[in-house]
Design an enzyme around this catalytic site. Sequence first.
Site, PDB file in Angstrom:
ATOM      1  N   HIS A 185      -8.888  10.050   2.711  1.00  0.00           N
ATOM      2  CA  HIS A 185      -8.491   8.942   1.832  1.00  0.00           C
ATOM      3  C   HIS A 185      -8.645   9.401   0.395  1.00  0.00           C
ATOM      4  O   HIS A 185      -9.666   9.995   0.038  1.00  0.00           O
ATOM      5  CB  HIS A 185      -9.361   7.702   2.101  1.00  0.00           C
ATOM      6  CG  HIS A 185      -8.770   6.462   1.508  1.00  0.00           C
ATOM      7  ND1 HIS A 185      -8.731   6.233   0.160  1.00  0.00           N
ATOM      8  CD2 HIS A 185      -8.164   5.392   2.091  1.00  0.00           C
ATOM      9  CE1 HIS A 185      -8.130   5.081  -0.067  1.00  0.00           C
ATOM     10  NE2 HIS A 185      -7.774   4.547   1.091  1.00  0.00           N
ATOM     11  N   HIS A 199     -11.390  10.298   6.427  1.00  0.00           N
ATOM     12  CA  HIS A 199     -11.225   8.857   6.618  1.00  0.00           C
ATOM     13  C   HIS A 199     -10.780   8.486   8.024  1.00  0.00           C
ATOM     14  O   HIS A 199     -11.253   7.516   8.588  1.00  0.00           O
ATOM     15  CB  HIS A 199     -10.186   8.393   5.596  1.00  0.00           C
ATOM     16  CG  HIS A 199     -10.000   6.905   5.542  1.00  0.00           C
ATOM     17  ND1 HIS A 199     -11.030   6.050   5.243  1.00  0.00           N
ATOM     18  CD2 HIS A 199      -8.898   6.131   5.724  1.00  0.00           C
ATOM     19  CE1 HIS A 199     -10.578   4.804   5.253  1.00  0.00           C
ATOM     20  NE2 HIS A 199      -9.293   4.823   5.563  1.00  0.00           N
ATOM     21  N   ARG A 207      -1.399   9.245   9.084  1.00  0.00           N
ATOM     22  CA  ARG A 207      -1.270   7.802   9.312  1.00  0.00           C
ATOM     23  C   ARG A 207      -0.769   7.063   8.075  1.00  0.00           C
ATOM     24  O   ARG A 207      -1.243   7.304   6.967  1.00  0.00           O
ATOM     25  CB  ARG A 207      -2.639   7.243   9.693  1.00  0.00           C
ATOM     26  CG  ARG A 207      -2.693   5.737   9.717  1.00  0.00           C
ATOM     27  CD  ARG A 207      -4.064   5.261  10.106  1.00  0.00           C
ATOM     28  NE  ARG A 207      -5.031   5.452   9.078  1.00  0.00           N
ATOM     29  CZ  ARG A 207      -5.621   4.452   8.412  1.00  0.00           C
ATOM     30  NH1 ARG A 207      -5.306   3.192   8.662  1.00  0.00           N
ATOM     31  NH2 ARG A 207      -6.539   4.703   7.512  1.00  0.00           N
ATOM     32  N   ARG A 221      -0.874   9.032   1.693  1.00  0.00           N
ATOM     33  CA  ARG A 221      -2.246   9.459   1.408  1.00  0.00           C
ATOM     34  C   ARG A 221      -2.429  10.963   1.324  1.00  0.00           C
ATOM     35  O   ARG A 221      -3.186  11.454   0.484  1.00  0.00           O
ATOM     36  CB  ARG A 221      -3.162   8.941   2.513  1.00  0.00           C
ATOM     37  CG  ARG A 221      -3.479   7.521   2.296  1.00  0.00           C
ATOM     38  CD  ARG A 221      -4.431   7.006   3.308  1.00  0.00           C
ATOM     39  NE  ARG A 221      -4.532   5.583   3.042  1.00  0.00           N
ATOM     40  CZ  ARG A 221      -5.099   4.723   3.843  1.00  0.00           C
ATOM     41  NH1 ARG A 221      -5.627   5.119   4.978  1.00  0.00           N
ATOM     42  NH2 ARG A 221      -5.140   3.459   3.516  1.00  0.00           N
ATOM     43  N   GLU A 242       0.841  -1.204   0.000  1.00  0.00           N
ATOM     44  CA  GLU A 242       0.000   0.000   0.000  1.00  0.00           C
ATOM     45  C   GLU A 242       0.869   1.244   0.000  1.00  0.00           C
ATOM     46  O   GLU A 242       2.078   1.166   0.262  1.00  0.00           O
ATOM     47  CB  GLU A 242      -0.947   0.002   1.218  1.00  0.00           C
ATOM     48  CG  GLU A 242      -2.057  -1.021   1.105  1.00  0.00           C
ATOM     49  CD  GLU A 242      -3.083  -0.950   2.215  1.00  0.00           C
ATOM     50  OE1 GLU A 242      -2.813  -0.324   3.251  1.00  0.00           O
ATOM     51  OE2 GLU A 242      -4.160  -1.541   2.048  1.00  0.00           O
TER      52      GLU A 242
HETATM   53  C1  LIG Z   1     -13.894   2.250   4.835  1.00  0.00           C
HETATM   54  C2  LIG Z   1     -12.733   2.123   5.780  1.00  0.00           C
HETATM   55  C3  LIG Z   1     -11.632   1.342   5.442  1.00  0.00           C
HETATM   56  C4  LIG Z   1     -10.545   1.222   6.304  1.00  0.00           C
HETATM   57  N1  LIG Z   1      -9.508   0.394   5.971  1.00  0.00           N
HETATM   58  C5  LIG Z   1      -8.494   0.212   6.858  1.00  0.00           C
HETATM   59  C6  LIG Z   1      -7.449  -0.727   6.609  1.00  0.00           C
HETATM   60  O1  LIG Z   1      -7.459  -1.416   5.598  1.00  0.00           O
HETATM   61  N2  LIG Z   1      -6.462  -0.851   7.532  1.00  0.00           N
HETATM   62  C7  LIG Z   1      -6.426  -0.104   8.678  1.00  0.00           C
HETATM   63  O2  LIG Z   1      -5.485  -0.253   9.470  1.00  0.00           O
HETATM   64  N3  LIG Z   1      -7.419   0.767   8.950  1.00  0.00           N
HETATM   65  C8  LIG Z   1      -8.439   0.939   8.083  1.00  0.00           C
HETATM   66  N4  LIG Z   1      -9.445   1.818   8.376  1.00  0.00           N
HETATM   67  C9  LIG Z   1      -9.423   2.496   9.678  1.00  0.00           C
HETATM   68  C10 LIG Z   1      -9.803   1.486  10.754  1.00  0.00           C
HETATM   69  O3  LIG Z   1     -10.870   0.696  10.275  1.00  0.00           O
HETATM   70  C11 LIG Z   1     -10.217   2.162  12.040  1.00  0.00           C
HETATM   71  O4  LIG Z   1      -9.290   3.131  12.418  1.00  0.00           O
HETATM   72  C12 LIG Z   1     -10.294   1.110  13.154  1.00  0.00           C
HETATM   73  O5  LIG Z   1     -11.152   0.072  12.738  1.00  0.00           O
HETATM   74  C13 LIG Z   1     -10.802   1.749  14.416  1.00  0.00           C
HETATM   75  O6  LIG Z   1     -11.141   0.723  15.314  1.00  0.00           O
HETATM   76  P1  LIG Z   1     -11.766   1.125  16.708  1.00  0.00           P
HETATM   77  O7  LIG Z   1     -12.067  -0.141  17.410  1.00  0.00           O
HETATM   78  O8  LIG Z   1     -10.909   2.124  17.369  1.00  0.00           O
HETATM   79  O9  LIG Z   1     -13.122   1.904  16.323  1.00  0.00           O
HETATM   80  P2  LIG Z   1     -14.394   1.430  15.502  1.00  0.00           P
HETATM   81  O10 LIG Z   1     -14.134   0.201  14.753  1.00  0.00           O
HETATM   82  O11 LIG Z   1     -14.894   2.597  14.731  1.00  0.00           O
HETATM   83  O12 LIG Z   1     -15.450   1.119  16.655  1.00  0.00           O
HETATM   84  C14 LIG Z   1     -15.988   2.154  17.426  1.00  0.00           C
HETATM   85  C15 LIG Z   1     -17.139   1.612  18.225  1.00  0.00           C
HETATM   86  O13 LIG Z   1     -17.573   2.554  19.201  1.00  0.00           O
HETATM   87  C16 LIG Z   1     -18.989   2.644  19.204  1.00  0.00           C
HETATM   88  N5  LIG Z   1     -19.373   3.965  19.725  1.00  0.00           N
HETATM   89  C17 LIG Z   1     -18.981   5.178  19.275  1.00  0.00           C
HETATM   90  N6  LIG Z   1     -19.520   6.146  20.049  1.00  0.00           N
HETATM   91  C18 LIG Z   1     -20.281   5.534  20.992  1.00  0.00           C
HETATM   92  C19 LIG Z   1     -21.105   5.992  22.055  1.00  0.00           C
HETATM   93  N7  LIG Z   1     -21.278   7.290  22.319  1.00  0.00           N
HETATM   94  N8  LIG Z   1     -21.730   5.080  22.817  1.00  0.00           N
HETATM   95  C20 LIG Z   1     -21.601   3.744  22.565  1.00  0.00           C
HETATM   96  N9  LIG Z   1     -20.836   3.254  21.567  1.00  0.00           N
HETATM   97  C21 LIG Z   1     -20.180   4.140  20.795  1.00  0.00           C
HETATM   98  C22 LIG Z   1     -19.359   2.401  17.758  1.00  0.00           C
HETATM   99  O14 LIG Z   1     -20.699   2.055  17.632  1.00  0.00           O
HETATM  100  C23 LIG Z   1     -18.383   1.290  17.404  1.00  0.00           C
HETATM  101  O15 LIG Z   1     -18.862   0.059  17.848  1.00  0.00           O
HETATM  102  C24 LIG Z   1     -10.555   1.942   7.524  1.00  0.00           C
HETATM  103  C25 LIG Z   1     -11.646   2.720   7.875  1.00  0.00           C
HETATM  104  C26 LIG Z   1     -12.730   2.809   7.021  1.00  0.00           C
HETATM  105  C27 LIG Z   1     -13.914   3.646   7.412  1.00  0.00           C
END
Ligand SMILES: Cc1cc2nc3c(=O)[nH]c(=O)nc-3n(C[C@H](O)[C@H](O)[C@H](O)COP(=O)(O)OP(=O)(O)OC[C@H]3O[C@@H](n4cnc5c(N)ncnc54)[C@H](O)[C@@H]3O)c2cc1C
Length: 485
Positions: free
Chosen positions: A225, A331, A366, A271, A111
């Site tokens: 992104h 993103h 990032r 990016r 990537e």
């Molecule tokens: C389309 C897309 C593609 C991506 N591709 C990649 C990739 O290939 N590789 C990579 O490293 N990263 C990628 N990313 C980034 C990566 O997916 C995220 O940074 C990572 O998944 C974040 O994980 P997390 O557990 O911190 O948060 P999230 O997976 O966003 O989870 C957050 C959680 O908190 C909950 N929440 C939020 N606020 C509240 C509230 N007030 N009360 C209760 N619950 C709440 C939500 O409902 C959710 O369940 C991508 C992101 C997107 C959008």
Amino acid sequence: MTFDFVIIGSGLAGIYAALLAAKKGSVLILTKKKLKNSNTFYAQGGIAAVFSDKDDFKKHIQDTLKAGAYHNNKKAVEFIIRKAPEAIRKLVQLGVNFSKDRQGKIALGREGGHSEARIVHHFDFTGKMIEETLVQKIRKEKNITVYEGTFAKELLVKNGVCYGVQIIRSTKFENIYARRVVMASGGLGQMYAKTTNPDIATGDGVAMAYRAGCKLKDMEFIQFHPTAFHQGKSPLFLISEAVRGEGAILRNSEGERFMPRYHELAELAPRDKVSQAIFQEEHQGPVYLDFTSQAQHERKLQKRFPQIFRYLKQHGYHLAKDLIPITPAAHFSCGGIVTDLHGKTSLKNLYAFGEVACTGLHGANRLASNSLLEAAVMSGQIVCSPLPKKASDPSFKLPAKMFSKPVSTLKIRSSLQKIMWEKVGILRTQKGLTLAEKELLSLQKKLPVPDSIENYETANMVTIGLLIIDSAKKRRKSLGCHLMY
Ligand SMILES: Cc1cc2nc3c(=O)[nH]c(=O)nc-3n(C[C@H](O)[C@H](O)[C@H](O)COP(=O)(O)OP(=O)(O)OC[C@H]3O[C@@H](n4cnc5c(N)ncnc54)[C@H](O)[C@@H]3O)c2cc1C
């Protein structure tokens, strides 16, 4: 109600932390919608880790620092990158199934910004596969209670100590107390009119932490992104960087391949550089992703990128035969709640993991596929420091008012998203930022007394907007994904 751990969020950071914490005590996971509704679910590309013989930690560290414009916390970079292969092996032990090469070894993609192939993936739906595998485990774990459809409204904090969280569940307020409170609430892409992030990404965690007096950092560094599919409303479907990694190029409205004019790595530049170049070219007309060089290898592409291939086809485009209209979109949030390498925040007993946290790994921008990595490594730290003896309940009061007839704040929200996109987006000016701040302050005055989850979210979004603007105004020179004119 009291638990040993309360975890806000069910993306990779939240569910992985919960699985580990459940070995030590009772766990409550709070999540806004269903368990799987998260940014994690949408991740396509994969997780960056050193596995190839040609690669080494030094190269991954150097690529991360370079992408982050050397604004990174070097200790965090070293720590997380060296732990990456171990984190991948632990996910495999939990049943996560990564794509393999012909020799049966973990297959590695390439990537933007990476000097070697090091993206561990599951075809082009890595996040979905990880999320679904871990959610299955969560459902079987007796020590874990899950509250779906539950909104974390406020942290319960007194004198710098976090005792729990106030929630809204079935339109009722409730206080939950815990020996350890974990914020894993993800990102804030919904702040912008164009985003790849699903509707849960409204920045609630950072807004709650800010109100509780917790230390934040680097809020101005929002990653855009480069290649979101430019059709329909947000969230825009992402066309993974891995597609460019496999040879797709970018063309402007004149048909010119423009990236070599902007960066020596052309389409595989970091990016921020690719997004900024597309943004410039968009002034002349639409920008396209061109993978027609692979028209002869349609089946191979379909196998490598099944989700992207299918999605585009459903929307009238052929990945290998058509020029695909793309645009940059908000993103990822590089900054957030400051944590140390155990995930500890500046508030006692509050930990933060994943996108909501700022370990300093990403610096000013990032590196692709480093965020799932950060979530996996850092949430693994949940059990590394001893728990307080027991959860206290200093009796925080509940709001007296229950829900009646909420006023919709969706118009305020879409005005905010437009202001953020136009004035606090890819290209910023001091004048634009000052104007955006004025406009947001006027939106803030229009907010009703919150009477629904939607209202609380919109109020959080206005808070986050002001925090991003404040940090952006203070950083007068361009750095990483913060581009000032
Ligand atoms: C389309 C897309 C593609 C991506 N591709 C990649 C990739 O290939 N590789 C990579 O490293 N990263 C990628 N990313 C980034 C990566 O997916 C995220 O940074 C990572 O998944 C974040 O994980 P997390 O557990 O911190 O948060 P999230 O997976 O966003 O989870 C957050 C959680 O908190 C909950 N929440 C939020 N606020 C509240 C509230 N007030 N009360 C209760 N619950 C709440 C939500 O409902 C959710 O369940 C991508 C992101 C997107 C959008």
